[in-house]
Design a protein around this motif. Structure first.
Motif, PDB file in Angstrom:
ATOM      1  N   ASP A 542       0.963 -17.431  31.717  1.00  0.00           N
ATOM      2  CA  ASP A 542       1.921 -17.563  30.617  1.00  0.00           C
ATOM      3  C   ASP A 542       1.610 -16.597  29.483  1.00  0.00           C
ATOM      4  O   ASP A 542       2.510 -16.032  28.858  1.00  0.00           O
ATOM      5  N   GLN A 543       0.320 -16.424  29.213  1.00  0.00           N
ATOM      6  CA  GLN A 543      -0.083 -15.622  28.048  1.00  0.00           C
ATOM      7  C   GLN A 543      -0.078 -14.125  28.320  1.00  0.00           C
ATOM      8  O   GLN A 543       0.333 -13.331  27.471  1.00  0.00           O
ATOM      9  N   TYR A 544      -0.544 -13.726  29.516  1.00  0.00           N
ATOM     10  CA  TYR A 544      -0.742 -12.297  29.755  1.00  0.00           C
ATOM     11  C   TYR A 544       0.128 -11.717  30.868  1.00  0.00           C
ATOM     12  O   TYR A 544       0.163 -10.499  31.037  1.00  0.00           O
ATOM     13  N   GLY A 545       0.776 -12.574  31.646  1.00  0.00           N
ATOM     14  CA  GLY A 545       1.567 -12.085  32.770  1.00  0.00           C
ATOM     15  C   GLY A 545       0.764 -12.095  34.060  1.00  0.00           C
ATOM     16  O   GLY A 545      -0.461 -11.983  34.054  1.00  0.00           O
ATOM     17  N   THR A 546       1.482 -12.241  35.166  1.00  0.00           N
ATOM     18  CA  THR A 546       0.829 -12.368  36.471  1.00  0.00           C
ATOM     19  C   THR A 546       0.091 -11.106  36.876  1.00  0.00           C
ATOM     20  O   THR A 546      -1.024 -11.158  37.400  1.00  0.00           O
ATOM     21  N   ASP A 547       0.706  -9.938  36.660  1.00  0.00           N
ATOM     22  CA  ASP A 547       0.086  -8.695  37.121  1.00  0.00           C
ATOM     23  C   ASP A 547      -1.258  -8.437  36.445  1.00  0.00           C
ATOM     24  O   ASP A 547      -2.210  -8.008  37.092  1.00  0.00           O
ATOM     25  N   ALA A 548      -1.332  -8.683  35.143  1.00  0.00           N
ATOM     26  CA  ALA A 548      -2.595  -8.481  34.426  1.00  0.00           C
ATOM     27  C   ALA A 548      -3.667  -9.409  34.982  1.00  0.00           C
ATOM     28  O   ALA A 548      -4.831  -9.008  35.161  1.00  0.00           O
ATOM     29  N   PHE A 549      -3.287 -10.640  35.266  1.00  0.00           N
ATOM     30  CA  PHE A 549      -4.229 -11.628  35.804  1.00  0.00           C
ATOM     31  C   PHE A 549      -4.698 -11.228  37.197  1.00  0.00           C
ATOM     32  O   PHE A 549      -5.903 -11.230  37.495  1.00  0.00           O
ATOM     33  N   ARG A 550      -3.772 -10.854  38.056  1.00  0.00           N
ATOM     34  CA  ARG A 550      -4.121 -10.452  39.430  1.00  0.00           C
ATOM     35  C   ARG A 550      -5.042  -9.231  39.421  1.00  0.00           C
ATOM     36  O   ARG A 550      -6.020  -9.171  40.173  1.00  0.00           O
ATOM     37  N   PHE A 551      -4.698  -8.255  38.591  1.00  0.00           N
ATOM     38  CA  PHE A 551      -5.493  -7.035  38.573  1.00  0.00           C
ATOM     39  C   PHE A 551      -6.914  -7.324  38.087  1.00  0.00           C
ATOM     40  O   PHE A 551      -7.885  -6.759  38.590  1.00  0.00           O
ATOM     41  N   THR A 552      -7.042  -8.237  37.124  1.00  0.00           N
ATOM     42  CA  THR A 552      -8.370  -8.626  36.630  1.00  0.00           C
ATOM     43  C   THR A 552      -9.204  -9.210  37.763  1.00  0.00           C
ATOM     44  O   THR A 552     -10.374  -8.837  37.948  1.00  0.00           O
ATOM     45  N   LEU A 553      -8.615 -10.128  38.519  1.00  0.00           N
ATOM     46  CA  LEU A 553      -9.352 -10.764  39.623  1.00  0.00           C
ATOM     47  C   LEU A 553      -9.783  -9.737  40.653  1.00  0.00           C
ATOM     48  O   LEU A 553     -10.924  -9.751  41.132  1.00  0.00           O
ATOM     49  N   ALA A 554      -8.882  -8.814  40.989  1.00  0.00           N
ATOM     50  CA  ALA A 554      -9.219  -7.786  41.981  1.00  0.00           C
ATOM     51  C   ALA A 554     -10.310  -6.850  41.455  1.00  0.00           C
ATOM     52  O   ALA A 554     -11.238  -6.491  42.184  1.00  0.00           O
ATOM     53  N   ALA A 555     -10.201  -6.487  40.186  1.00  0.00           N
ATOM     54  CA  ALA A 555     -11.148  -5.531  39.597  1.00  0.00           C
ATOM     55  C   ALA A 555     -12.566  -6.084  39.556  1.00  0.00           C
ATOM     56  O   ALA A 555     -13.532  -5.321  39.577  1.00  0.00           O
ATOM     57  N   PHE A 556     -12.696  -7.404  39.523  1.00  0.00           N
ATOM     58  CA  PHE A 556     -14.022  -8.015  39.447  1.00  0.00           C
ATOM     59  C   PHE A 556     -14.481  -8.610  40.777  1.00  0.00           C
ATOM     60  O   PHE A 556     -15.564  -9.198  40.858  1.00  0.00           O
ATOM     61  N   ALA A 557     -13.674  -8.438  41.828  1.00  0.00           N
ATOM     62  CA  ALA A 557     -14.002  -9.061  43.121  1.00  0.00           C
ATOM     63  C   ALA A 557     -14.946  -8.173  43.928  1.00  0.00           C
ATOM     64  O   ALA A 557     -14.618  -7.707  45.018  1.00  0.00           O
ATOM     65  N   ALA A 558     -16.147  -7.957  43.385  1.00  0.00           N
ATOM     66  CA  ALA A 558     -17.161  -7.177  44.107  1.00  0.00           C
ATOM     67  C   ALA A 558     -17.793  -8.050  45.183  1.00  0.00           C
ATOM     68  O   ALA A 558     -18.028  -9.236  44.966  1.00  0.00           O
ATOM     69  N   GLN A 559     -18.085  -7.466  46.332  1.00  0.00           N
ATOM     70  CA  GLN A 559     -18.658  -8.239  47.437  1.00  0.00           C
ATOM     71  C   GLN A 559     -20.022  -8.803  47.048  1.00  0.00           C
ATOM     72  O   GLN A 559     -20.881  -8.089  46.547  1.00  0.00           O
ATOM     73  N   GLY A 560     -20.166 -10.116  47.270  1.00  0.00           N
ATOM     74  CA  GLY A 560     -21.457 -10.755  47.063  1.00  0.00           C
ATOM     75  C   GLY A 560     -21.841 -10.986  45.619  1.00  0.00           C
ATOM     76  O   GLY A 560     -22.972 -11.363  45.332  1.00  0.00           O
ATOM     77  N   ARG A 561     -20.906 -10.767  44.669  1.00  0.00           N
ATOM     78  CA  ARG A 561     -21.248 -10.969  43.258  1.00  0.00           C
ATOM     79  C   ARG A 561     -20.199 -11.868  42.611  1.00  0.00           C
ATOM     80  O   ARG A 561     -19.010 -11.575  42.676  1.00  0.00           O
ATOM     81  N   ASP A 562     -20.649 -12.952  41.995  1.00  0.00           N
ATOM     82  CA  ASP A 562     -19.721 -13.867  41.341  1.00  0.00           C
ATOM     83  C   ASP A 562     -18.993 -13.169  40.191  1.00  0.00           C
ATOM     84  O   ASP A 562     -19.521 -12.241  39.574  1.00  0.00           O
ATOM     85  N   ILE A 563     -17.783 -13.638  39.929  1.00  0.00           N
ATOM     86  CA  ILE A 563     -16.959 -13.044  38.872  1.00  0.00           C
ATOM     87  C   ILE A 563     -17.215 -13.771  37.558  1.00  0.00           C
ATOM     88  O   ILE A 563     -17.075 -14.989  37.477  1.00  0.00           O
ATOM     89  N   LYS A 564     -17.606 -13.025  36.549  1.00  0.00           N
ATOM     90  CA  LYS A 564     -17.742 -13.593  35.203  1.00  0.00           C
ATOM     91  C   LYS A 564     -16.446 -13.281  34.464  1.00  0.00           C
ATOM     92  O   LYS A 564     -16.183 -12.139  34.097  1.00  0.00           O
ATOM     93  N   LEU A 565     -15.640 -14.315  34.270  1.00  0.00           N
ATOM     94  CA  LEU A 565     -14.293 -14.112  33.740  1.00  0.00           C
ATOM     95  C   LEU A 565     -14.191 -14.542  32.285  1.00  0.00           C
ATOM     96  O   LEU A 565     -14.565 -15.656  31.928  1.00  0.00           O
ATOM     97  N   ALA A 566     -13.673 -13.644  31.458  1.00  0.00           N
ATOM     98  CA  ALA A 566     -13.380 -13.969  30.066  1.00  0.00           C
ATOM     99  C   ALA A 566     -11.944 -13.556  29.797  1.00  0.00           C
ATOM    100  O   ALA A 566     -11.438 -12.587  30.384  1.00  0.00           O
ATOM    101  N   GLU A 567     -11.277 -14.281  28.918  1.00  0.00           N
ATOM    102  CA  GLU A 567      -9.870 -13.959  28.632  1.00  0.00           C
ATOM    103  C   GLU A 567      -9.709 -12.555  28.066  1.00  0.00           C
ATOM    104  O   GLU A 567      -8.677 -11.921  28.246  1.00  0.00           O
ATOM    105  N   GLU A 568     -10.760 -12.062  27.377  1.00  0.00           N
ATOM    106  CA  GLU A 568     -10.649 -10.697  26.830  1.00  0.00           C
ATOM    107  C   GLU A 568     -10.460  -9.675  27.941  1.00  0.00           C
ATOM    108  O   GLU A 568      -9.814  -8.646  27.742  1.00  0.00           O
TER     109      GLU A 568
END
Length: 893
Positions: A542-568
């Motif tokens: 709702d706040q940032y749009g689906t594409d921004a959210f999806r791209f964030t998840l993909a950009a941090f989806a490194a193999q074998g490393r947990d994603i540290k997610l912040a709204e920034e």
């Protein structure tokens, strides 16, 4: 013909409009049979009771990236959607509804209760499907399945009957995880362990026939001693060698029990003597089997002490614990109580403490099935990525125990077994039998238990495609291409799908299993409601749009490393969406009257900058495809981000302005084509990651007409071909030359930044080249250098001496001189730098004192100390830069 884009990108209306169109026009639909290569994924079915959380968002974003990418590569893509009936979870939801009406399921009766659950599903179940659509999931929704729909129910019953007939399903009285509130067996994954403060009670067991002699055992659950049938010592423990074979007296109950020797006992732990309660501890159960010990169950289904507990009968288990401890103390048999931290298992639904419980249950004999599932990964028929998870899989499969598949609830697949009251025979059948298969009596009744939810889920890859019938879907799409899932269900779901797929289909259920990491908060903590650190995907969308959210998840989806997610982070990728949007607006504003249809790229006279851009676009396409082939989602996303932001937007759009605004008609036409070609290709590269904004912009661009293959004749970017590496667009030498020119422009910009020369102010620049080749290259790109570096006067030569008042930068063999006399107030700049250095010096002093203080370093949380160290490193580096600038300013005096 170009269309105009709105000034700013507003994602929500765009997302709603395009998703509806994609679905309506059937773009997600797979063909049962096709000449195109098949690519298939089955969705890990979310619980029908569920709502979208971060794990779902990551998992389904990665699946959607793969499916959209493969569709654009020309594959016949099936992404099979569906939901899981989630036995206990769903039953609990409806039971809570009934409780609100002052009713319970027993009052309704089984059939009416099941009707009520189906009613709930029709009205409220499956909200997560709508939420997945908001995420952009391009599943073939017309094929949506449910683990209790008619077809899957037939598959479940077929599998049960066949396994039973093959001797792989049996009943036995064994220990299981038991929830005293839900009154059902639980699988290991349904038990959530939590560290809690507890106690270790040290209890004296008198040695029979030897007054005054006793052994001390320690336990965390004193109430279970009522069911002790032995104490055990290690066979090589010299302290107790003379005790083996004797008997001790069970305190309070006064029952004699044997002392047995078993390697299970750890000599170093506690006193080296352990109590054995086969009916209430998994390890003790195995010891009991080895030594032929009795199994005395002292609890009923609700966790209340039964008649075997004698004087404690009728007491709730924890109340009984208090009474037993008090009685032991009164009898002088409680030696001491220690504080003891331990992991306590709780029911994943109601959080009640789970009991190991002796119960008659149905089991699958899994060893013969596991053998084939193990071999399939070892010989490479199925890959598990990242590879380190293969070892975990091997360890589980090599030490596998039989699978308890019965659950004492009403919602689920009822076990197709009937018991005969006349001869105690068991009839297992596809259809409801009229008589006992053993004696012919009609006095039969169906088993009341249902199957573990994971039983039906284990059949998901083939049952969803119509098995046990032979369907086109099965012959086209099985084995599936890939499974994307979390590591927590590698054994409970993935391994069981491997076993069932190989046994019933004769083939692995998937070629690749990609295990993604956890999404944690910005500090690396697991998200939980109790910590208040949960980020809601729908709120973020709702706040940032689906594409921004999806791209964030993909950009941090490194193999074998947990994603540290912040709204920034998500806000940062919203800015990326805006960057793409603004680049598209600039492009469209400069394509008036442009028609790409009659232009051939191979016939154009390309500038060095254009060849550089096309080369980098080509390399980005190659790198993106290679990364996606190996599930390196973060590398694919970051490569696209780097190209889009730094190369296309920051460099090429600026380079293009010279020819768009002041070039010859031929130059302008070429620049327009390259600009259009690059943006159109870039949108196709971005589409799997950012489906909505890429479609919206792509639709606004001029199109190639015609109905042929490739870029022509496609109505949606979803069906446009995914860019691939093309040898004809590889210009390594031209790209290398252009990067040398860009390094010179970067050097000039660095001097501007260091000396705080405003971007609006034009400056004079001298380039002293170290070779004729560099001289020719710089002169050839003189216009670009002047334009992009904001230069009023540019001199280029070989062996030019540095003017006294000039600042210096070096780029390769080119020395860059920027005369600063009259451009920079040397005295004022020196004063400003000295003040800034002094201010930073105080900050360094503060951070250093803090970090030199042992009280702070030893007592503060490690992450806080680390942050302070990072701050010190940052300000120290900043001071070094300022001191360098001061030195340069002083050299101008």
């Amino acid at each position: 013909m170009t269309k105009e884009l709105a000034k700013g990108y507003e994602p929500h209306a765009v997302e709603k409009r395009w998703y509806a169109e994609w679905e309506e026009k059937g773009y997600f639909r797979a063909a049962p049979a096709s000449d195109r290569k098949p690519y298939s994924i089955v969705i890990p079915p979310p619980n029908v009771t569920g709502a979208l959380h971060m794990g779902h968002a990551l998992n389904n974003t990665l699946q959607d990236i793969l499916c959209r990418w493969k569709r654009m590569q020309g594959y016949n893509v099936l992404w099979m959607p569906g939901t899981d009936h989630a036995g206990i979870a769903t039953q609990n939801v409806v039971e809570r509804q009934l409780a609100g009406e002052k009713k319970d399921r027993h009052e309704l009766g089984r059939d009416k209760f099941i009707e009520r659950v189906w009613q709930w599903k029709a009205e409220s179940g499956g909200q997560i499907i709508g939420q997945l659509k908001r995420l952009g999931a391009s599943c073939d929704w017309e094929r949506e399945r449910f683990t209790m729909d008619e077809g899957l129910s037939k598959a479940v019953r077929t599998v049960f009957v066949r396994l039973y007939e093959e001797g792989l399903i049996y009943r036995d009285n064994r220990l299981i995880n038991w929830c005293p509130r839900c009154h059902t067996a639980l699988s290991d994954i349904e038990v959530e362990h939590e560290e809690k403060k507890g106690h270790l009670w040290h209890i004296r067991y008198p040695v029979a026939g030897e007054p005054g002699r006793y052994v001390t055992v320690a336990t965390t659950r004193p109430e279970t001693m009522l069911g002790d049938t032995a104490v055990a010592v290690h066979p090589e423990d010299e302290r107790y060698r003379g005790l083996i074979g004797k008997k001790v007296i069970l305190p309070l109950i006064e029952r004699e029990i044997p002392v047995v020797a078993d390697d299970y006992v750890e000599r170093e732990f506690g006193t080296g003597v352990v109590k054995i309660t086969p009916a209430h501890d998994f390890n003790d159960f195995e010891v009991g089997v080895r030594h032929g010990l009795d199994r005395i169950n002292v609890l009923d289904e609700s966790g209340v002490i039964n008649a075997a507990g004698r004087q404690y009968e009728g007491l709730e288990r924890f109340e009984a614990r208090k009474r037993i401890v008090a009685d032991l103390e009164g009898a002088g048999l409680l030696e001491r109580i220690d504080d003891h931290a331990m992991a306590v298992g709780g029911c994943y639904r109601c959080k009640t403490v789970v009991e190991p419980y002796l119960s008659l249950q149905w089991y699958v004999r899994v060893a013969p099935l596991a053998e084939h599932a193990l071999a399939a990964v070892k010989d490479g028929r199925t890959r598990i990525l990242p590879r380190q998870w293969e070892n975990t899989y091997y360890d589980w499969m090599e030490n596998i125990r039989d699978w308890c598949i019965s659950r004492q609830i009403w919602w689920g697949h009822r076990i197709p077994a009937w018991f005969c009251d006349h001869c105690d025979g068991v009839t297992v059948s596809m259809e409801e039998p009229a008589r006992c298969a053993k004696c012919g009596s009609d006095e039969i009744r169906q088993e009341t238990d249902v199957l573990d939810t994971w039983f039906s889920s284990a059949l998901w890859p083939f049952s969803t495609m119509g098995w046990p019938e032979k369907t086109e879907e099965l012959s086209t799409f099985y084995p599936t291409s890939c499974l994307v899932t979390g590591f927590d269900i590698l054994f409970f779901w993935v391994a069981r799908m491997m076993m069932m797929g190989l046994h019933f289909m004769g083939e692995v259920p998937f070629r690749d299993v990609y295990i993604h990491a956890l999404v944690r908060d910005a500090q690396g903590q697991k998200m939980s409601k109790s910590k208040g650190n949960v980020i809601d995907p729908l709120t973020v969308i709702d706040q940032y749009g689906t594409d921004a959210f999806r791209f964030t998840l993909a950009a941090f989806a490194a193999q074998g490393r947990d994603i540290k997610l912040a709204e920034e982070r998500i806000a940062g990728y919203r800015n990326f969406c805006n960057k793409v949007w603004n680049a598209a607006r600039f492009t469209l504003m400069n394509l008036a009257g442009f028609d790409p249809d009659n232009i051939r790229l191979s016939e154009l006279e390309l500038s060095q900058g254009e060849r550089w851009l096309l080369h980098r676009l080509n390399e980005t396409a190659r790198e993106t495809n290679a990364a996606l082939e190996e599930y390196r989602f973060n590398e694919a996303a970051m490569g696209l981000y780097q190209f889009t932001w730094s190369e296309f937007c920051d460099w090429y759009l600026e380079l293009s302005k010279q020819d768009l605004y002041n070039g010859t008609p031929e130059r302008k036409r070429t620049t327009q084509y390259v600009l259009w070609y690059a943006l159109e290709s870039l949108l196709r590269l971005l589409h799997p990651f950012m489906p909505f904004i890429s479609e919206e912009i792509w639709q606004a661009l001029p199109k190639l007409r015609g109905t042929g293959n490739g870029e022509r004749g496609t109505e949606t970017i979803m069906q446009a071909p995914y860019p691939e590496f093309r040898e004809s667009l590889s210009f390594p030498e031209a790209a290398a030359d252009m990067e040398r020119v860009m390094a010179v422009i970067g050097g000039i910009r660095n001097i501007r930044g260091e000396m705080e020369v405003p971007p609006s102010r034009e400056i004079a620049v001298i380039l002293s080249c170290g070779s004729d080749e560099s001289l020719s290259l710089m002169k050839h790109n003189e216009g670009s250098i002047i334009s992009l570096a904001r230069i009023s006067d540019l001199a280029i030569g070989i062996g030019i001496e540095k003017p006294e008042d000039a600042s210096l930068q070096v780029a390769g063999d080119v020395r860059i001189f920027v005369p600063l006399k009259g451009v920079v107030d040397v005295a004022a700049e020196e004063e400003r730098l000295l003040k800034e250095i002094a201010k930073i010096g105080k900050e360094i002093e503060q951070f250093s004192k803090k970090l030199e203080n042992p009280a702070f370093v030893d007592r503060a949380p490690a992450d806080i100390v680390e942050k302070e160290r990072q701050k010190l490193a940052e300000v120290t580096a900043k001071r070094a830069v300022l001191e360098e600038s001061l030195e340069k300013i002083r050299s101008l005096k």
